[in-house]
Design a protein around this motif. Structure first.
Motif, PDB file in Angstrom:
ATOM      1  N   ASN A  92      39.390  35.487  37.892  1.00 57.96           N
ATOM      2  CA  ASN A  92      40.379  35.029  36.917  1.00 57.96           C
ATOM      3  C   ASN A  92      41.246  33.920  37.521  1.00 57.96           C
ATOM      4  O   ASN A  92      42.477  33.986  37.514  1.00 57.96           O
ATOM      5  N   ASN A 106      44.149  39.155  38.759  1.00 58.54           N
ATOM      6  CA  ASN A 106      43.240  38.221  39.415  1.00 58.54           C
ATOM      7  C   ASN A 106      43.134  38.598  40.890  1.00 58.54           C
ATOM      8  O   ASN A 106      43.777  39.539  41.360  1.00 58.54           O
ATOM      9  N   ALA A 137      43.579  32.159  31.052  1.00 55.49           N
ATOM     10  CA  ALA A 137      43.600  33.568  31.452  1.00 55.49           C
ATOM     11  C   ALA A 137      43.831  34.477  30.251  1.00 55.49           C
ATOM     12  O   ALA A 137      44.550  34.129  29.306  1.00 55.49           O
TER      13      ALA A 137
END
Length: 270
Positions: free
Chosen positions: A155, A166, A161
């Protein structure tokens, strides 16, 4: 020749008494951020002072750092005090004060303890992600980023996003073996969570960061100077503050540290 990170943590004992130590230092220039040194280095500096003050044989178990204002260029005083010393634990506090300021720039509390053989477990697993060699570098436009390499691996695109979760690989640009102060420093490297929500950049500042250290000496030796993975996410943001939760993994999948932050931010509601 010493490593730039160790140069940044250089301290000289200015005054010492039982349960109290005062160190003198100079604000590190190599790891500068927007205002003062990078937060991870500032927290590591406080950790270094308390580690040097604590009883030999005790290991850093946790540290909470409050970032009250940025450090200015020039000399500073780092004071440590032991609030309680038991047979296997010690509780320390520290602050950084500069001569022209009426209050400390940063303060921290830390717990030290004896590591011993006990039952062990880890809940959860390291995320499945591409290795660092297959990931592109991300270099924030700040001096500290010249010394800490970052390669997002999950991510990575804040502009598209769908969540704040992430992961990224990090290490010192110039090889340096991992240790407790390095873990404290690297805990502050994740991309700010609010960027994943507004799909861009906004003004923000970490106001408090806690790092819980789990790594044994064997874990640190195994990790060496290799990349470590940091996975991070936010629980909730609103009212100008959000939290961040992160875990630091060795490449072999050992959980080395967990960390939490509270962050002030300025992105207004649309």
């Amino acid at each position: 020749m010493t490593h730039s990170f160790d140069d940044a943590l250089a301290l000289t004992v200015a005054e010492a008494a039982e349960g109290r130590v005062r160190y003198a230092g100079v604000t590190p220039q190599a790891y500068q951020n927007m205002i003062g040194p990078f937060g991870g280095v500032s927290a590591a500096l406080l950790a270094q002072g308390m580690m040097r003050s604590a009883r030999d044989g005790l290991k850093l178990v946790s540290i909470t750092t409050d970032f009250m204002t940025g450090m200015k260029d020039g000399p500073y005083s780092l004071s440590t005090i032991c609030h309680r010393a038991g047979r296997s634990t010690e509780f320390w506090a520290a602050n950084i004060q500069q001569s022209d300021a009426s209050s400390p720039a940063l303060r921290a509390t830390a717990v030290f303890g004896e590591r011993r053989e006990t039952v062990e477990w880890t809940e959860g697993e390291m995320p499945d992600a591409p290795p660092p060699e297959a990931c592109e570098a991300f270099v924030p436009p700040r001096p500290w980023a010249e010394h800490i390499a970052i390669r997002p691996c999950l991510n990575a695109d804040i502009f598209n996003a769908t969540s704040t979760r992430n992961a990224l690989w990090v290490r010192f640009t110039d090889a340096r073996p991992l240790d407790d102060v390095a873990l404290v420093c690297l805990a502050d490297t994740p991309t700010p969570r609010v960027f994943f929500i507004v799909h861009g950049f906004t003004v923000l500042s970490t106001i408090s960061m806690t790092v819980y250290l789990h790594a044994s000496d064997a874990d640190l030796a195994e990790a060496g100077s290799d990349w470590v993975m940091i996975e991070a996410n936010a629980g909730r943001g609103g009212g100008g503050f959000y939290d961040q939760h992160a875990r630091i993994w060795s490449r072999s999948g050992k959980l080395l540290a967990t960390t939490q932050q509270m962050v002030w931010y300025k992105a207004e509601k649309a």
